[in-house]
Design an enzyme around this catalytic site. Structure first.
Site, mmCIF file in Angstrom:
data_model
loop_
_atom_site.group_PDB
_atom_site.id
_atom_site.type_symbol
_atom_site.label_atom_id
_atom_site.label_comp_id
_atom_site.label_asym_id
_atom_site.label_seq_id
_atom_site.Cartn_x
_atom_site.Cartn_y
_atom_site.Cartn_z
ATOM 1 N N GLY A 94 2.530 7.759 -5.939
ATOM 2 C CA GLY A 94 3.680 7.961 -5.054
ATOM 3 C C GLY A 94 4.151 6.707 -4.368
ATOM 4 N N LYS A 115 0.469 -1.678 -4.281
ATOM 5 C CA LYS A 115 0.337 -0.482 -3.461
ATOM 6 C C LYS A 115 1.207 -0.639 -2.220
ATOM 7 C CE LYS A 115 -3.423 2.412 -1.686
ATOM 8 N NZ LYS A 115 -4.896 2.491 -1.575
ATOM 9 N N ARG A 178 -3.664 -4.693 -6.054
ATOM 10 C CA ARG A 178 -4.986 -4.189 -6.434
ATOM 11 C C ARG A 178 -5.283 -4.517 -7.890
ATOM 12 N NH1 ARG A 178 -6.297 1.757 -4.701
ATOM 13 N NH2 ARG A 178 -4.828 2.386 -6.312
ATOM 14 N N ASP A 254 -8.651 12.762 -8.009
ATOM 15 C CA ASP A 254 -7.734 11.676 -8.340
ATOM 16 C C ASP A 254 -8.267 10.329 -7.849
ATOM 17 O OD1 ASP A 254 -6.990 13.064 -5.790
ATOM 18 O OD2 ASP A 254 -5.749 11.287 -5.534
#
Length: 488
Positions: A94, A115, A178, A254
């Site tokens: 998202g 991110k 990341r 997840d």
């Protein structure tokens, strides 16, 4: 501003994930920011990735903020589902953008993900942005975990956006870069099993095997072998968490990677006083992911992976269930083997003997009864010290210590040999929650020195300079109990 730059800063992309069916990802339209600026660059990691460190730091902010893309970037968000605190949801990245898969000269492949870079097809109404504080936290904790020898995703950079983030108050916006072996999750397989056909599920499974465990392609039943391998990696990973008192806080499916790396440092924290029921996360009101329950929850997540793989394990449903059940039943035994072998090392027991598990459990029970600090107690034992703490003054500890001393010096081993091993695996420092929060708050307010010093200390946790002794200290008794929030 164009969407692509001619400068690649040493990135070499080979985006194998794009070979999967389109259901597994969505193309992301870039969300350029006003004034990107790199606040932190992990130069050591950048060099390991063979990037042009100086050029990246000088001119790479637009890429690391998601305003521009290098040549041959994938520029996607990944689709996945997952059980969040036991409830199944359709999810997806998202607020994360996968730049692509960077391949080094020795053919090692790394996902490079941003991110907090803005909206994606899976943002579900959110703005896709992130605040500076949580991004600093993931940078610090993930690099500390790496130094503690725990498999983990890593942090390459924190880049500010020059834009405000509106939550319960206004925060400075930031993006974390990341680095991961991949972002394939148990939830990716749950997505395929629930929303795609069998062919797509098979493509995903074969892709994961080829990417992470290529030797399994020739196994008699590659999907059972794959399940066994992921199970093994997760048993080892959670044992590593337990060794250092790490509490993930949000062990949803997840957030369990197929590669066996720790991912998502949202409401994570480190235990001070040893207590199996320790929970820090504000959203874990029932203690589902408490410290002592992490092994059980890892097994639960593996069971969800097994369910997703059933159509591939065998055409006969009953046979598939039987094979999967036989595999997942191995988890508790495998985890305990990893855990007690590691705890033997932490207590200087250089061979495996009957009664070792009981000796470990007896110490942990004493630590819990006396509210002893987990890290400092084990380190004191490693240095053969008996500080003036309740646990060390207890007659019960004295009895345990005698048994322990007898145990570690049997079979010709010396105390010095045992202590040397213990000092190599029992850290002097961990990311103490109160110190992490203080350092982040200072950074956000403009004083970067406490954060940078703490980061330096945590990247060498088995050695400590005298001037850094404060990092072994617990929070004062008048400080309120620490609570973590899912800010990432």
């Amino acid at each position: 501003m164009t969407n692509q730059t001619k400068e690649n800063y040493g990135f070499h992309f080979d985006n194998s994930y794009l070979q999967l069916p389109h259901e597994f990802y969505g193309k992301v339209k870039l969300n350029p920011v006003e004034e990107p600026a790199i606040l932190l660059l992990n130069r050591t990691l950048a060099k390991q990735l063979e990037l042009d460190v100086d050029a990246l730091f000088t001119d790479g902010a637009p890429i690391l903020a998601g305003s521009q893309m290098p040549n041959e970037a994938a520029q996607i968000a990944q689709a996945y589902a997952g059980h969040q605190f036991g409830h199944f949801n359709m999810l997806g990245d998202g607020r994360a953008l996968l730049i692509g898969e960077h391949v080094t000269t020795n053919n090692t492949r790394f996902d490079i993900q941003l991110k907090g870079s803005g909206r994606t097809p899976y943002s579900r109404g959110g703005d896709g942005r992130a605040a500076l504080g949580p991004m600093l936290r993931e940078f610090l904790i993930s690099e500390a975990m790496f130094a503690l020898h725990v498999p983990t995703t890593r942090s390459l950079a924190v880049t500010t956006t020059g834009e405000p983030i509106y939550r319960e108050q206004i925060y400075e916006g930031a993006v974390l870069t990341r680095v991961a072996a991949s972002h394939l999750r148990v939830g990716t397989f749950q997505y395929a099993a629930n929303f795609c056909d069998r062919d797509a599920l098979k493509e995903l499974a074969d892709y994961a095997i080829i990417r992470h465990y290529p030797q399994l392609m020739h196994a008699e039943n590659r999907y059972v072998a794959f399940l066994e391998k992921v199970l093994d990696r997760q048993a080892s990973l959670v044992a590593n968490w337990q060794f250092i008192g790490f509490i993930h806080g949000v062990m949803n499916t997840d957030n369990m990677t197929i590669s066996g790396e720790t991912i998502d440092y949202g409401p994570c924290a480190f235990m001070d006083h040893y207590n199996r029921s320790t929970v820090f996360s504000s959203i874990d009101t029932q203690g589902r992911y408490a410290y002592g329950k992490q092994p059980q929850m890892a097994g639960w997540n593996i069971t969800r992976l097994a369910e997703s793989l059933l159509p591939l394990i065998h055409d006969d449903v009953d046979e598939a269930i039987q094979l999967a059940q036989k595999t997942i039943e191995q988890f508790p035994t495998l985890y305990e083997a990893y855990y007690y072998n590691g705890m033997r090392e932490k207590l200087g027991m250089l061979t495996a003997e009957l009664g070792d598990e009981a000796l470990v459990d007896e110490l942990l029970t004493l630590m819990e009864e006396h509210e002893a600090d987990y890290t400092n107690t084990l380190r004191a034992l490693s240095e053969n010290k008996r500080p003036n703490k309740p646990i060390f003054q207890s007659p019960n500890f004295g009895e345990w210590e005698q048994k322990w001393m007898t145990r570690i010096t049997q079979r010709g081993a010396t105390l010095e040999e045992a202590l040397k091993v213990m000092q190599s695996v029992n850290p002097i420092v961990i990311p103490r929650n109160h110190q992490v929060e203080q350092a982040i708050q200072a950074f956000v307010e403009g004083d970067t020195a406490p954060f940078l010093e703490l980061l330096q200390v945590l990247t060498n946790p088995f050695h400590l300079q005298p001037e850094h002794q404060k990092y072994t200290q617990l929070p004062s008794e008048d400080e309120p109990p620490f609570v973590s929030y899912c800010g990432t």
